[in-house]
Design an enzyme around this catalytic site. Sequence first.
Site, mmCIF file in Angstrom:
data_model
loop_
_atom_site.group_PDB
_atom_site.id
_atom_site.type_symbol
_atom_site.label_atom_id
_atom_site.label_comp_id
_atom_site.label_asym_id
_atom_site.label_seq_id
_atom_site.Cartn_x
_atom_site.Cartn_y
_atom_site.Cartn_z
ATOM 1 N N SER A 25 57.340 3.732 -11.574
ATOM 2 C CA SER A 25 57.354 2.331 -11.142
ATOM 3 C C SER A 25 58.121 1.504 -12.157
ATOM 4 C CB SER A 25 55.927 1.789 -11.030
ATOM 5 O OG SER A 25 55.267 1.926 -12.277
ATOM 6 N N TYR A 58 59.228 0.890 -7.344
ATOM 7 C CA TYR A 58 58.308 -0.132 -6.856
ATOM 8 C C TYR A 58 57.688 -0.864 -8.031
ATOM 9 C CZ TYR A 58 54.733 3.353 -7.917
ATOM 10 O OH TYR A 58 53.944 4.268 -8.565
#
Length: 116
Positions: A25, A58
């Site tokens: 991430s 993300y």
Amino acid sequence: MQRLMLKSKIHRATVTDADLHYEGSISIDEALMEAADLLPYEKVAIYDVNNGERFTTYVITGKRGSGVICLNGAAARKVAKGDLVIIASYVIVDGEEAKGWKPTCVFVDPENQIKH
């Protein structure tokens, strides 16, 4: 017709860390997330100004006010601490809305604090 448009970007943020062994991430300071209208787990594109790498990951929430921009997991191999990155999110809008579309652009200083 629908178009994919830039929704928001954090422009030329400084990578504060890269953690290869953390779940994949990008950790982003919560204040920057709010300014750029980013939500946890939202897909973002990362463009590294220093080396030209372009990839997606993300968002996860980083500590508010910390200036953290940390690439985690496999993405840590794509950047180096101190690199400048552009973090971009996109949205699908209909053709008429796209004609007058204006993205949110967040500009930061070298410590990843919002410039006013």
